[in-house]
Design an enzyme around this catalytic site. Structure first.
Site, PDB file in Angstrom:
ATOM      1  CB  CYS A 117      21.012 -54.395 -51.615  1.00  0.00           C
ATOM      2  SG  CYS A 117      21.621 -53.002 -50.668  1.00  0.00           S
ATOM      3  CG  HIS A 256      17.286 -55.531 -50.170  1.00  0.00           C
ATOM      4  ND1 HIS A 256      18.115 -55.758 -49.098  1.00  0.00           N
ATOM      5  CD2 HIS A 256      17.499 -54.243 -50.542  1.00  0.00           C
ATOM      6  CE1 HIS A 256      18.807 -54.666 -48.849  1.00  0.00           C
ATOM      7  NE2 HIS A 256      18.454 -53.722 -49.707  1.00  0.00           N
ATOM      8  CG  ASN A 286      19.391 -51.543 -46.936  1.00  0.00           C
ATOM      9  OD1 ASN A 286      19.959 -52.629 -47.001  1.00  0.00           O
ATOM     10  ND2 ASN A 286      19.152 -50.794 -47.995  1.00  0.00           N
TER      11      ASN A 286
HETATM   12  O1  UT7 Z   1      19.268 -51.114 -50.647  1.00  0.00           O
HETATM   13  C1  UT7 Z   1      18.820 -50.753 -51.899  1.00  0.00           C
HETATM   14  C2  UT7 Z   1      19.001 -49.354 -52.187  1.00  0.00           C
HETATM   15  N1  UT7 Z   1      18.369 -48.390 -51.342  1.00  0.00           N
HETATM   16  C3  UT7 Z   1      17.044 -48.153 -51.408  1.00  0.00           C
HETATM   17  O2  UT7 Z   1      16.295 -48.898 -51.950  1.00  0.00           O
HETATM   18  C4  UT7 Z   1      16.546 -46.864 -50.804  1.00  0.00           C
HETATM   19  C5  UT7 Z   1      15.486 -46.276 -51.683  1.00  0.00           C
HETATM   20  N2  UT7 Z   1      15.018 -44.986 -51.271  1.00  0.00           N
HETATM   21  C6  UT7 Z   1      14.301 -44.751 -50.147  1.00  0.00           C
HETATM   22  O3  UT7 Z   1      14.054 -45.644 -49.374  1.00  0.00           O
HETATM   23  C7  UT7 Z   1      13.732 -43.362 -49.926  1.00  0.00           C
HETATM   24  O4  UT7 Z   1      13.929 -42.594 -51.084  1.00  0.00           O
HETATM   25  C8  UT7 Z   1      14.343 -42.617 -48.721  1.00  0.00           C
HETATM   26  C9  UT7 Z   1      13.881 -43.283 -47.434  1.00  0.00           C
HETATM   27  C10 UT7 Z   1      15.859 -42.663 -48.774  1.00  0.00           C
HETATM   28  C11 UT7 Z   1      13.874 -41.179 -48.708  1.00  0.00           C
HETATM   29  O5  UT7 Z   1      12.466 -41.135 -48.682  1.00  0.00           O
HETATM   30  P1  UT7 Z   1      11.673 -40.216 -49.690  1.00  0.00           P
HETATM   31  O6  UT7 Z   1      10.253 -40.402 -49.394  1.00  0.00           O
HETATM   32  O7  UT7 Z   1      12.146 -40.533 -51.086  1.00  0.00           O
HETATM   33  O8  UT7 Z   1      12.123 -38.779 -49.225  1.00  0.00           O
HETATM   34  P2  UT7 Z   1      12.796 -37.619 -50.086  1.00  0.00           P
HETATM   35  O9  UT7 Z   1      14.251 -37.907 -50.272  1.00  0.00           O
HETATM   36  O10 UT7 Z   1      11.961 -37.323 -51.285  1.00  0.00           O
HETATM   37  O11 UT7 Z   1      12.636 -36.411 -49.073  1.00  0.00           O
HETATM   38  C12 UT7 Z   1      11.355 -35.933 -48.649  1.00  0.00           C
HETATM   39  C13 UT7 Z   1      11.557 -34.801 -47.655  1.00  0.00           C
HETATM   40  C14 UT7 Z   1      12.539 -33.753 -48.147  1.00  0.00           C
HETATM   41  O12 UT7 Z   1      12.110 -32.506 -47.641  1.00  0.00           O
HETATM   42  P3  UT7 Z   1      11.277 -31.497 -48.565  1.00  0.00           P
HETATM   43  O13 UT7 Z   1      12.162 -31.219 -49.750  1.00  0.00           O
HETATM   44  O14 UT7 Z   1      10.010 -32.223 -48.931  1.00  0.00           O
HETATM   45  O15 UT7 Z   1      11.065 -30.316 -47.662  1.00  0.00           O
HETATM   46  C15 UT7 Z   1      13.854 -34.128 -47.506  1.00  0.00           C
HETATM   47  O16 UT7 Z   1      14.705 -33.030 -47.339  1.00  0.00           O
HETATM   48  O17 UT7 Z   1      12.146 -35.345 -46.463  1.00  0.00           O
HETATM   49  C16 UT7 Z   1      13.371 -34.647 -46.165  1.00  0.00           C
HETATM   50  N3  UT7 Z   1      14.290 -35.614 -45.576  1.00  0.00           N
HETATM   51  C17 UT7 Z   1      14.308 -35.854 -44.255  1.00  0.00           C
HETATM   52  N4  UT7 Z   1      13.622 -35.335 -43.237  1.00  0.00           N
HETATM   53  C18 UT7 Z   1      13.882 -35.817 -42.008  1.00  0.00           C
HETATM   54  C19 UT7 Z   1      15.182 -36.431 -46.195  1.00  0.00           C
HETATM   55  N5  UT7 Z   1      15.802 -37.205 -45.298  1.00  0.00           N
HETATM   56  C20 UT7 Z   1      15.278 -36.872 -44.089  1.00  0.00           C
HETATM   57  C21 UT7 Z   1      15.503 -37.337 -42.785  1.00  0.00           C
HETATM   58  N6  UT7 Z   1      14.784 -36.785 -41.784  1.00  0.00           N
HETATM   59  N7  UT7 Z   1      16.388 -38.314 -42.501  1.00  0.00           N
END
Ligand code: UT7
Length: 335
Positions: A117, A256, A286
């Site tokens: 990226c 980005h 992305n």
């Molecule tokens: O391109 C450069 C590299 N990539 C990035 O920069 C991406 C960086 N990371 C992110 O953008 C975020 O971490 C994500 C968007 C991928 C995830 O967001 P988050 O706020 O970090 O969520 P999380 O992984 O901590 O998950 C929070 C909750 C979890 O449930 P519990 O454990 O709180 O009950 C996950 O299981 O959201 C749940 N979850 C979802 N729920 C619905 C994870 N993915 C999903 C989903 N839909 N797609």
């Protein structure tokens, strides 16, 4: 001001972007994965993304964006094609020579650059280096990725995030004091954190795996999120210092497009007002190496970015890699 000693700067002379026509919105994903439009929008700012049709590849996208950048720049020979991508059409060779050929540029220097990226910012620096060293006078720099080819269609942690696309600029030799001149740059990497965001199998280290998921992108999203915010802000401060700019000099922050919250947090840490943040992620997702030139093209088209604006570019991605540069936006519109 005398331009003596300033020659050899790389100046943005053309801009192009292209997205594959098929749009996949959050509702469509929610029909086959345990997710929702509400969750995806709230956590990422993404509403839809463009996805290639079967048979369409990174080279196809790169050619479309490259052609538009060449049209935007107008006549003039191109000496080199740099393709920032981590989804080349084949594992070997790189795809840049095929892109050059299809653009009628057979014979020019052509190479791929894989900084995921961050690839577009790295490729701008590399193109600038070719110009400064006298190896090339005009360089086509393309960021193109079909990241959906790396995504497990059953993985709800990555499917909603990524889309496909391509963007490109033409760099020409000019002077450091003219609009469009790139630099300085700030570029970094941290390879010991590679596993936070990678595809484990298929490369030289592990050609095959019995575990299907090893062939797809695995992302430790929360850790990557934290690093992205901190590194983008830190790198921006460094590059502004090098350029002699104050934070208040920045009119537009084109970062980005990984997550709208990353852009907002990085801007806040820097002290940039929210209205300076350029964001098209709602419609693209992305797109990895394509995201910055796509955001530039959209911002120029909708009038968010105009000639004379002082622009901060910032990238962060797998590797880990990250980097920044600055420029004053020239009188350049997407082709
Ligand atoms: O391109 C450069 C590299 N990539 C990035 O920069 C991406 C960086 N990371 C992110 O953008 C975020 O971490 C994500 C968007 C991928 C995830 O967001 P988050 O706020 O970090 O969520 P999380 O992984 O901590 O998950 C929070 C909750 C979890 O449930 P519990 O454990 O709180 O009950 C996950 O299981 O959201 C749940 N979850 C979802 N729920 C619905 C994870 N993915 C999903 C989903 N839909 N797609």
């Amino acid at each position: 001001m005398s331009t003596q000693g300033l020659r050899g700067a790389a100046v943005v002379a053309g801009l192009g972007a292209w997205l594959p026509p098929r749009v996949v919105d959050n509702e469509e994903i929610s029909r086959y994965l345990d997710t929702s439009d509400e969750w995806i929008r709230a956590r990422t700012g993404i509403g839809e993304r463009h996805v290639v049709d079967p048979g369409m590849s990174t080279v196809d996208l790169a050619v479309e964006a490259g052609r538009r950048a060449l049209d935007s720049a107008g006549p003039g020979a191109i000496d080199a094609v740099l393709l920032a991508t981590s989804t080349a059409d084949q594992l070997c060779p790189g795809s840049a020579p095929q892109v050059a050929s299809r653009l009628g540029l057979n014979g020019v220097a052509a190479l791929d650059l894989n900084a995921v990226c961050s690839g577009f910012v790295y490729a701008l620096a590399t193109g600038g280096g070719l110009i400064a060293s006298g190896v090339a006078g005009r360089v086509l720099v393309i960021g193109a990725d079909v990241f959906t080819s790396l995504i497990d269609p059953q993985d709800r942690s990555t499917v909603p995030i990524f889309g496909d696309g391509a963007g490109a600029v033409v760099l020409r030799e000019g002077t450091a004091d003219e609009p469009g001149a790139l630099g300085p740059f700030d570029l970094h990497s941290e390879g010991e954190l590679a596993e936070l965001l990678w595809v484990a199998a298929g490369g030289a280290k592990q050609r095959t795996s019995e575990n299907r998921s090893d062939y797809f992108l695995a992302m430790q999203g929360t850790a990557v999120f934290r690093h992205a915010c901190a590194r983008m802000a830190e790198s921006a401060r460094t590059v502004l210092d090098k350029a002699g700019w104050q934070v208040c000099d920045v009119d537009r922050f084109v970062g980005h497009q990984a997550n709208i919250r990353i852009l907002q947090v990085a801007a806040k840490q820097l002290g940039l007002p929210p209205e300076s943040v350029v964001a098209n992620i709602e419609h693209t997702g992305n797109t990895s190496a394509a995201s910055i030139p796509l955001a530039l093209a959209d911002a120029v088209t909708d009038g968010t970015l105009v000639t004379g604006h002082k622009v901060l570019l910032g990238a962060f991605g797998a590797g880990l890699t990250w980097g920044s540069t600055v420029l004053t936006w020239p009188d350049v519109k997407p082709g």
